[in-house]
Scaffold this motif. Structure first.
Motif, PDB file in Angstrom:
ATOM      1  N   THR A  63      16.036  -8.745  41.455  1.00  0.00           N
ATOM      2  CA  THR A  63      14.737  -8.116  41.226  1.00  0.00           C
ATOM      3  C   THR A  63      14.017  -7.956  42.549  1.00  0.00           C
ATOM      4  O   THR A  63      13.786  -8.931  43.265  1.00  0.00           O
ATOM      5  N   ASN A  64      13.666  -6.727  42.861  1.00  0.00           N
ATOM      6  CA  ASN A  64      13.025  -6.402  44.132  1.00  0.00           C
ATOM      7  C   ASN A  64      11.554  -6.825  44.102  1.00  0.00           C
ATOM      8  O   ASN A  64      10.812  -6.442  43.208  1.00  0.00           O
ATOM      9  N   THR A  65      11.137  -7.622  45.060  1.00  0.00           N
ATOM     10  CA  THR A  65       9.734  -8.040  45.162  1.00  0.00           C
ATOM     11  C   THR A  65       9.134  -7.616  46.500  1.00  0.00           C
ATOM     12  O   THR A  65       8.138  -8.183  46.957  1.00  0.00           O
ATOM     13  N   SER A  66       9.737  -6.608  47.133  1.00  0.00           N
ATOM     14  CA  SER A  66       9.245  -6.117  48.424  1.00  0.00           C
ATOM     15  C   SER A  66       7.862  -5.494  48.284  1.00  0.00           C
ATOM     16  O   SER A  66       7.470  -5.041  47.208  1.00  0.00           O
ATOM     17  N   SER A  67       7.139  -5.458  49.388  1.00  0.00           N
ATOM     18  CA  SER A  67       5.811  -4.843  49.400  1.00  0.00           C
ATOM     19  C   SER A  67       5.761  -3.730  50.442  1.00  0.00           C
ATOM     20  O   SER A  67       6.519  -3.739  51.422  1.00  0.00           O
ATOM     21  N   GLU A  68       4.859  -2.778  50.213  1.00  0.00           N
ATOM     22  CA  GLU A  68       4.613  -1.665  51.141  1.00  0.00           C
ATOM     23  C   GLU A  68       5.882  -0.869  51.438  1.00  0.00           C
ATOM     24  O   GLU A  68       6.059  -0.374  52.557  1.00  0.00           O
ATOM     25  N   ALA A  69       6.758  -0.731  50.441  1.00  0.00           N
ATOM     26  CA  ALA A  69       8.024  -0.030  50.653  1.00  0.00           C
ATOM     27  C   ALA A  69       8.214   1.063  49.611  1.00  0.00           C
ATOM     28  O   ALA A  69       7.711   0.967  48.483  1.00  0.00           O
ATOM     29  N   THR A  70       8.947   2.102  50.004  1.00  0.00           N
ATOM     30  CA  THR A  70       9.246   3.209  49.085  1.00  0.00           C
ATOM     31  C   THR A  70      10.752   3.424  48.914  1.00  0.00           C
ATOM     32  O   THR A  70      11.169   4.093  47.980  1.00  0.00           O
ATOM     33  N   GLU A  71      11.540   2.887  49.822  1.00  0.00           N
ATOM     34  CA  GLU A  71      12.999   3.015  49.733  1.00  0.00           C
ATOM     35  C   GLU A  71      13.643   1.659  50.012  1.00  0.00           C
ATOM     36  O   GLU A  71      13.057   0.814  50.706  1.00  0.00           O
ATOM     37  N   TYR A  72      14.858   1.505  49.471  1.00  0.00           N
ATOM     38  CA  TYR A  72      15.519   0.201  49.571  1.00  0.00           C
ATOM     39  C   TYR A  72      17.013   0.390  49.801  1.00  0.00           C
ATOM     40  O   TYR A  72      17.618   1.336  49.306  1.00  0.00           O
ATOM     41  N   ILE A  73      17.594  -0.538  50.545  1.00  0.00           N
ATOM     42  CA  ILE A  73      19.042  -0.546  50.766  1.00  0.00           C
ATOM     43  C   ILE A  73      19.547  -1.966  50.545  1.00  0.00           C
ATOM     44  O   ILE A  73      19.182  -2.884  51.286  1.00  0.00           O
ATOM     45  N   TRP A  74      20.363  -2.153  49.507  1.00  0.00           N
ATOM     46  CA  TRP A  74      20.995  -3.446  49.236  1.00  0.00           C
ATOM     47  C   TRP A  74      22.391  -3.444  49.846  1.00  0.00           C
ATOM     48  O   TRP A  74      23.108  -2.453  49.781  1.00  0.00           O
ATOM     49  N   ASN A  75      22.775  -4.601  50.391  1.00  0.00           N
ATOM     50  CA  ASN A  75      24.133  -4.755  50.920  1.00  0.00           C
ATOM     51  C   ASN A  75      24.673  -6.106  50.454  1.00  0.00           C
ATOM     52  O   ASN A  75      24.116  -7.154  50.791  1.00  0.00           O
ATOM     53  N   PHE A  76      25.754  -6.057  49.675  1.00  0.00           N
ATOM     54  CA  PHE A  76      26.323  -7.277  49.113  1.00  0.00           C
ATOM     55  C   PHE A  76      27.570  -7.744  49.855  1.00  0.00           C
ATOM     56  O   PHE A  76      28.318  -8.594  49.359  1.00  0.00           O
ATOM     57  N   GLY A  77      27.767  -7.190  51.055  1.00  0.00           N
ATOM     58  CA  GLY A  77      28.856  -7.659  51.898  1.00  0.00           C
ATOM     59  C   GLY A  77      30.225  -7.350  51.319  1.00  0.00           C
ATOM     60  O   GLY A  77      30.369  -6.558  50.390  1.00  0.00           O
ATOM     61  N   PRO A  78      31.250  -7.999  51.831  1.00  0.00           N
ATOM     62  CA  PRO A  78      32.618  -7.700  51.374  1.00  0.00           C
ATOM     63  C   PRO A  78      32.980  -8.333  50.035  1.00  0.00           C
ATOM     64  O   PRO A  78      34.006  -8.012  49.449  1.00  0.00           O
ATOM     65  N   ASP A  79      32.126  -9.232  49.529  1.00  0.00           N
ATOM     66  CA  ASP A  79      32.498 -10.011  48.335  1.00  0.00           C
ATOM     67  C   ASP A  79      31.792  -9.584  47.056  1.00  0.00           C
ATOM     68  O   ASP A  79      32.148 -10.035  45.970  1.00  0.00           O
ATOM     69  N   GLY A  80      30.774  -8.730  47.171  1.00  0.00           N
ATOM     70  CA  GLY A  80      30.019  -8.332  45.992  1.00  0.00           C
ATOM     71  C   GLY A  80      30.081  -6.841  45.744  1.00  0.00           C
ATOM     72  O   GLY A  80      30.094  -6.044  46.692  1.00  0.00           O
ATOM     73  N   VAL A  81      30.130  -6.456  44.474  1.00  0.00           N
ATOM     74  CA  VAL A  81      30.139  -5.031  44.122  1.00  0.00           C
ATOM     75  C   VAL A  81      28.929  -4.729  43.245  1.00  0.00           C
ATOM     76  O   VAL A  81      28.457  -5.585  42.485  1.00  0.00           O
ATOM     77  N   VAL A  82      28.426  -3.520  43.349  1.00  0.00           N
ATOM     78  CA  VAL A  82      27.234  -3.110  42.626  1.00  0.00           C
ATOM     79  C   VAL A  82      27.559  -2.868  41.156  1.00  0.00           C
ATOM     80  O   VAL A  82      28.596  -2.282  40.816  1.00  0.00           O
ATOM     81  N   CYS A  83      26.670  -3.315  40.271  1.00  0.00           N
ATOM     82  CA  CYS A  83      26.799  -3.090  38.833  1.00  0.00           C
ATOM     83  C   CYS A  83      25.546  -2.398  38.325  1.00  0.00           C
ATOM     84  O   CYS A  83      24.466  -2.528  38.913  1.00  0.00           O
ATOM     85  N   VAL A  84      25.690  -1.667  37.215  1.00  0.00           N
ATOM     86  CA  VAL A  84      24.548  -0.992  36.602  1.00  0.00           C
ATOM     87  C   VAL A  84      24.553  -1.263  35.103  1.00  0.00           C
ATOM     88  O   VAL A  84      25.587  -1.594  34.523  1.00  0.00           O
ATOM     89  N   GLU A  85      23.390  -1.127  34.497  1.00  0.00           N
ATOM     90  CA  GLU A  85      23.265  -1.278  33.048  1.00  0.00           C
ATOM     91  C   GLU A  85      23.383   0.090  32.401  1.00  0.00           C
ATOM     92  O   GLU A  85      22.608   1.001  32.729  1.00  0.00           O
ATOM     93  N   ASP A  86      24.359   0.271  31.501  1.00  0.00           N
ATOM     94  CA  ASP A  86      24.557   1.573  30.876  1.00  0.00           C
ATOM     95  C   ASP A  86      23.583   1.769  29.722  1.00  0.00           C
ATOM     96  O   ASP A  86      22.740   0.921  29.425  1.00  0.00           O
ATOM     97  N   GLU A  87      23.707   2.917  29.047  1.00  0.00           N
ATOM     98  CA  GLU A  87      22.762   3.280  27.987  1.00  0.00           C
ATOM     99  C   GLU A  87      22.829   2.341  26.790  1.00  0.00           C
ATOM    100  O   GLU A  87      21.909   2.290  25.973  1.00  0.00           O
TER     101      GLU A  87
END
Length: 333
Positions: A63-87
């Motif tokens: 969960t992103n708790t950044s402030s004063e930002a409009t864009e974000y870049i996540w990097n999970f390194g070589p061991d993590g892959v991105v997941c999404v919640e489907d419909e």
């Protein structure tokens, strides 16, 4: 002829000097701010929270708790892959290790261990800030969080309505501007918020009529099993007027129930409650008369059923106005 050559030579030198001056001016002149522009004095600050999902400890919700930002870049390194919640609400994982989503999931296939995660937050002026966090992935059970929709009643009776086959009113409660001063996140608002209200014509029990209202909302919790009981807490605030009035036999009470299952008929759901002739997973009756606007926080613990399906029911028996606000359900641990 010599004069002509000299004149051409002078012209060439003059042109070269002008070109050089223009080039130097364009190359080295400092860029000036636009008229009326304001310096970016509040750069972005990157931060996030994370929790493993109940279904798979290797899948982490970020969960992103950044402030004063409009864009974000996540990097999970070589061991993590991105997941999404489907419909359908299912978590689906891919092969990418970075994402620009505001909030996201990531899976660490190797399981237990310590992994490095970075988040870069950028603002509209291309200023950025990056935070690197070492997260520990541990194989432990995490109960599902519960989102009580409109638990602060700021949207009136939305998400608290159900039809009653016995003729009771299906609007749940009366909306009120005399709710608690406390916001849903626990902070003091400094003034009243919206809430739910019951009175004599909306009561159950000995005062029940065609105008009776009972608030209802189905939710999903982590199911209990043979190996483990999963405990949750119901929390809410209430206030009862201390006005002089003739009380019914039951007195003045605010009632909260958690019943097993989801229902399409409110009366069938009510029949599962203690006062409806059934057995609630949790039954709370509170009666302290502190007066309008003086709210008390109440909590009660219940064990999740094996189905994981439960319903919240709120009602009252009272000759005067009573109020409820900030209804929550969360894991007991």
């Amino acid at each position: 002829m010599k004069n002509t050559i000299k004149n051409i030579s002078k012209t060439l030198r003059l042109t070269l000097m002008i070109f050089t001056a223009v080039f130097v001016s364009c190359e080295f002149r400092p860029e000036l701010p636009e008229p009326g522009s304001i310096p970016d004095e509040t750069p972005p600050s990157a931060s996030f929270e994370f929790i493993p999902t109940a279904e798979d400890f290797r899948v982490i919700r970020f969960t992103n708790t950044s402030s004063e930002a409009t864009e974000y870049i996540w990097n999970f390194g070589p061991d993590g892959v991105v997941c999404v919640e489907d419909e359908n609400g299912e978590i689906v994982c891919g092969t990418e290790t970075t994402t620009t989503a505001e909030n996201t999931y990531a899976k660490f296939e190797a399981g237990e261990g310590t992994y490095s995660v970075s988040l870069t937050a950028l603002d509209a002026n291309d200023a950025s800030n990056t935070v690197d966090v070492e997260i520990d992935v541990i194989d432990e059970f995490v109960p599902l969080p519960v989102d009580v929709i409109n638990g602060d009643f700021e949207s009136g009776s939305d998400n608290w309505k159900i039809s009653f086959s016995n003729g009771w009113n299906n609007n749940g409660f009366e909306s009120s501007s005399d709710g608690s001063n406390t916001l849903y996140d626990g902070t003091d608002n400094g003034s009243k918020t919206r809430g739910a209200k019951w009175n004599a014509t909306r009561s159950v029990g000995s005062l029940a009529s065609s105008n009776t209202r009972v608030a209802y909302q189905p939710v999903v919790v982590s199911p209990s099993s043979v190996e483990r009981n999963v405990e949750y807490i119901l929390e809410f605030e209430y206030a009862i007027k201390d006005d002089i009035a003739t009380d019914p036999p039951e007195g003045r009470i605010v009632i909260a129930d958690i019943v097993a299952g989801h229902y399409t008929d409110g009366f069938e759901a009510y029949q599962q409650t203690d006062r409806g002739g059934g057995t609630s997973l949790l039954h709370i009756e509170v009666s302290e008369r502190k007066g309008k606007g003086n709210f008390t926080v109440v909590t009660g613990e219940f064990t999740a059923p094996e189905s994981g399906l439960v319903s919240i029911m709120l009602s009252a028996i009272t000759p005067v106005d009573v109020y409820v606000d900030n209804v929550k359900i969360y894991p007991a641990d």
